[in-house]
Design an enzyme around this catalytic site. Structure first.
Site, PDB file in Angstrom:
ATOM      1  N   ASP A 166     -84.579 -23.138 -33.754  1.00  0.00           N
ATOM      2  CA  ASP A 166     -84.056 -21.779 -33.548  1.00  0.00           C
ATOM      3  C   ASP A 166     -82.619 -21.834 -33.026  1.00  0.00           C
ATOM      4  O   ASP A 166     -81.762 -21.042 -33.425  1.00  0.00           O
ATOM      5  CB  ASP A 166     -84.947 -21.028 -32.554  1.00  0.00           C
ATOM      6  N   HIS A 194     -91.264 -19.862 -29.361  1.00  0.00           N
ATOM      7  CA  HIS A 194     -90.835 -20.157 -30.740  1.00  0.00           C
ATOM      8  C   HIS A 194     -91.636 -19.233 -31.656  1.00  0.00           C
ATOM      9  O   HIS A 194     -92.605 -19.621 -32.294  1.00  0.00           O
ATOM     10  CB  HIS A 194     -91.088 -21.635 -31.072  1.00  0.00           C
TER      11      HIS A 194
END
Length: 340
Positions: A166, A194
């Site tokens: 990410d 996440h």
């Protein structure tokens, strides 16, 4: 001095779970070539997968042999937990029940609790007590929480989960917007889970353009984009890749695993941080013990949370939202470990 004359260290043992899968396939060469742990660091790979995948795994081992990489001192394919975790120095938990298109993360929880309970117990029993642990398989934060729960003799600071993918996605979006190289962008942060509630935060990030370091907010000059489209794109990028490829991210995930472990092994640059899911110590009012992604600096193998970053009401709201999801996931997972 030729490379063969270099003094090599003793080999380290690295277990990769889900080793017959697509992420591992992208990952193994980078580890074996010295890109992660160093050109002077030999490796012995312990490759774990389920029994029906053993033939595939034999093919992976053949390919490792065929690369003829000098740092590889062994590759052990196995479906046995003791063999997989015996004396390992690094544990990469890539395998998990896979997420498919249209599937909710909560659907994954009960199946993954069983996997990470047994693997956590094996890690606790057989691994080197200072093993560095990275959980990749989703839901990564909660899988990491369960793993740590069942491996109590390993230091809490040795458990991490992957939010570097990410982090890299956020850097890539800013770089693309400003038409610069991603390495010109630094100190983005991924807070929290996440998942699609994560908070990609660039309020402390900078970008170097023509040799001058500028805050990202000043360089982009579009607060609306930074607070809306940018955040949403990073949050939903994994789902977008699945929709396009009909498979989850593999190449970019493997690269992020390597980035995460390389920084943990060798340290971060001065005044630079990366995003990692770690067991919370209560910093930024996050529940202690929760596996939460923070901005992390690394020195001499020690992870520390970057403190005292400014927080406005909008940021706090997004951080609280991702924390709430993680608390719910954790509670659901704990229920699944002890069903009625």
């Amino acid at each position: 001095m030729s490379s063969s004359d270099k003094k090599l260290k003793d080999p380290i043992r690295i277990v990769i779970t889900g080793a017959a899968g697509q992420i591992a396939y992208s990952l193994i060469h980078q580890i074996c070539s010295g890109d992660v742990f160093g050109q002077d660091q030999p490796v012995i790979l312990h490759l774990l997968d389920i029994t029906p995948m053993m033939t595939v795994l034999q093919g992976v081992v053949m390919e490792i042999e065929d690369t003829s990489l000098p740092l590889v001192k062994g590759a052990i394919p196995t479906d046995d937990l003791e063999t997989a975790f015996k004396n390992v120095d690094v544990a990469l938990f890539v395998g998990a029940m896979p997420r498919k298109e249209g599937m909710e993360r909560k659907d994954l929880l009960s199946a993954n609790v069983k996997i990470f309970k047994s693997q956590g117990t094996a890690l606790d029993t057989y691994a080197n007590k200072n093993v560095k642990v990275l959980v990749v398989g989703n839901p990564a934060n909660t899988n990491c929480y369960i793993l740590a729960h069942y491996a109590p003799s390993i230091p809490r600071e040795n458990f991490t989960c992957l939010t570097r993918l990410d982090h890299n996605r956020a850097k890539g979006q800013i770089a693309s917007r400003l038409k610069v190289s991603p390495d010109a962008v630094k100190n983005v942060i991924i807070w929290g889970n996440h998942s699609s509630t994560q908070f990609p935060d660039v309020r402390s990030a900078t970008v170097t353009i023509h040799g001058k370091e500028t805050p990202v907010y000043e360089a982009v000059k579009d607060d609306n984009w930074l607070k809306n489209d940018f955040v949403s794109t990073v949050q939903k990028r994994g789902a977008a890749v699945i929709a396009a490829r009909k498979l989850s991210s593999a190449m970019s995930a493997a690269k992020a695993i390597c980035d995460h472990m390389r920084d943990w092994w060798h340290g971060t640059n001065e005044n630079e941080w990366v995003s990692m899911g770690i067991i919370s110590d209560g910093s930024y009012d996050i529940e202690k013990g929760l596996v939460f992604s923070y901005p992390i600096e690394i020195k001499n193998g020690k992870l520390s949370i970057v403190q005292d970053l400014k927080m406005d009401d909008w940021s706090r709201e997004l951080i609280d939202k991702t924390q709430k999801e993680l608390v719910e996931e954790k509670n659901d997972a704990l229920k699944a470990t002890d069903p009625e």
